[in-house]
Enzyme design. Structure first.
Site, PDB file in Angstrom:
ATOM      1  N   ARG A  11       0.839  -1.198   0.000  1.00 12.36           N
ATOM      2  CA  ARG A  11       0.000   0.000   0.000  1.00 12.36           C
ATOM      3  C   ARG A  11       0.872   1.245   0.000  1.00 12.36           C
ATOM      4  O   ARG A  11       1.938   1.268   0.628  1.00 12.36           O
ATOM      5  CB  ARG A  11      -0.886   0.059   1.253  1.00 12.36           C
ATOM      6  CG  ARG A  11      -1.840  -1.079   1.393  1.00 12.36           C
ATOM      7  CD  ARG A  11      -3.268  -0.592   1.489  1.00 12.36           C
ATOM      8  NE  ARG A  11      -3.765  -0.216   0.190  1.00 12.36           N
ATOM      9  CZ  ARG A  11      -4.274  -1.096  -0.696  1.00 12.36           C
ATOM     10  NH1 ARG A  11      -4.363  -2.357  -0.419  1.00 12.36           N
ATOM     11  NH2 ARG A  11      -4.703  -0.666  -1.863  1.00 12.36           N
TER      12      ARG A  11
ATOM     13  N   HIS B 146      12.855  -2.982  -1.796  1.00 14.88           N
ATOM     14  CA  HIS B 146      12.252  -2.964  -3.131  1.00 14.88           C
ATOM     15  C   HIS B 146      13.073  -3.860  -4.056  1.00 14.88           C
ATOM     16  O   HIS B 146      14.302  -3.764  -4.083  1.00 14.88           O
ATOM     17  CB  HIS B 146      12.195  -1.537  -3.687  1.00 14.88           C
ATOM     18  CG  HIS B 146      11.541  -1.486  -5.029  1.00 14.88           C
ATOM     19  ND1 HIS B 146      10.180  -1.554  -5.192  1.00 14.88           N
ATOM     20  CD2 HIS B 146      12.067  -1.449  -6.271  1.00 14.88           C
ATOM     21  CE1 HIS B 146       9.891  -1.551  -6.480  1.00 14.88           C
ATOM     22  NE2 HIS B 146      11.018  -1.483  -7.166  1.00 14.88           N
TER      23      HIS B 146
HETATM   24  C1  GRF Z   1       9.717  -8.934  -1.990  1.00  7.82           C
HETATM   25  O1  GRF Z   1      10.217  -9.212  -3.276  1.00  7.82           O
HETATM   26  C2  GRF Z   1       9.978  -7.505  -1.625  1.00  7.82           C
HETATM   27  O2  GRF Z   1      11.154  -6.985  -2.151  1.00  7.82           O
HETATM   28  C3  GRF Z   1       8.796  -6.811  -2.256  1.00  7.82           C
HETATM   29  O3  GRF Z   1       7.717  -7.687  -2.041  1.00  7.82           O
HETATM   30  C4  GRF Z   1       8.205  -9.012  -1.932  1.00  7.82           C
HETATM   31  C5  GRF Z   1       7.738  -9.540  -0.604  1.00  7.82           C
HETATM   32  O4  GRF Z   1       8.028 -10.900  -0.462  1.00  7.82           O
HETATM   33  N1  GRF Z   1       8.618  -5.480  -1.729  1.00  7.82           N
HETATM   34  P1  GRF Z   1       7.783 -11.637   0.920  1.00  7.82           P
HETATM   35  O5  GRF Z   1       6.337 -11.406   1.317  1.00  7.82           O
HETATM   36  O6  GRF Z   1       8.739 -11.043   1.928  1.00  7.82           O
HETATM   37  O7  GRF Z   1       8.067 -13.069   0.655  1.00  7.82           O
END
Ligand code: GRF
Length: 219
Positions: free
Chosen positions: A100, A123
């Site tokens: 979000r 990210h």
């Molecule tokens: C990860 O790739 C993170 O970089 C991105 O969303 C994904 C989350 O993965 N912001 P998880 O829920 O931690 O497995």
């Protein structure tokens, strides 16, 4: 050094939450997870939180009154979250796959007297390349030869804010988006806890560059 009180925000499966919990358990990361917050009631991250005996707080975005404007819904949603987490007195918020957009008002609640927000995000790209959703897929579809991961402090503009750490990896041999993601997640699960070690201690200074600010670790 006493454990830094954090709240983890996550919308998805929670593999980064796992990596953070493991680092804490191994005593490599002096932090205490007060709660895991999700906008998705069925998020794997909430299931994992319960398994770890961490309070799991669901604040479903979908249950908000759809007749309200997105901006009103966002404010209302954030108000509900603040009511639940402020009594826990978190020192830092850790966004681990939280999908979000957060308002400036919300970010300002966690702003330090030194000007940066006490909120950190991971990210899955080398920002400013490939902001937004599905960044690994974006890199693969673009035909990039390298992809990467960025850990940054949060500011109002999406996927911006002072960069704390970045790491690249080759995707020249990857044949699917899934392969890129698998390689990326392995980097994330090491880079995020490693970066949290010094960022949560606020062991950094903010330096200004022509196009923005960076977070530089103090030694
Ligand atoms: C990860 O790739 C993170 O970089 C991105 O969303 C994904 C989350 O993965 N912001 P998880 O829920 O931690 O497995």
């Amino acid at each position: 050094m006493s454990a830094v009180r954090i709240v983890v925000f996550a919308s998805g499966r929670g593999s980064n939450l796992d990596a953070i919990v493991q680092a804490i358990r191994k005593k490599e990361l002096p932090a205490q997870i007060l709660a895991v917050v999700s906008d998705q009631p069925d998020a794997g991250a909430l299931v994992k939180a319960r398994q770890y005996d961490i309070p799991a707080i669901s604040v479903p975005w979908s249950s908000l009154d759809q007749s309200l404007s997105v901006s009103d819904r966002r404010s209302f949603h954030e108000k509900q979250i603040l009511e639940k987490i402020l009594p826990l007195q978190p020192q830092f918020l850790v966004l681990a796959g939280y999908m979000r957009v957060l308002t400036g008002d919300f970010i300002d609640v966690f702003r330090s007297e030194r000007g940066y927000s006490r909120m950190i995000n991971i990210h899955p790209s080398l920002l400013p390349a490939f902001p937004g959703r599905n960044a690994y897929a974006q890199a693969y579809r673009y035909g990039a030869k390298v992809a990467g991961v960025t850990v940054h402090l949060v500011e109002k503009e999406v996927d911006s804010g002072p960069v704390c750490a970045q790491e690249s990896f080759s995707i020249a041999d990857c044949r699917t988006e899934i392969e890129v993601e698998e390689k990326g997640l392995a980097v994330e699960h090491r880079l995020f806890p490693d970066t949290l070690k010094w960022v949560l201690r606020e062991d950094f200074s903010i330096e200004h560059r022509l196009d923005g600010r960076i977070c530089v670790r103090s030694y």
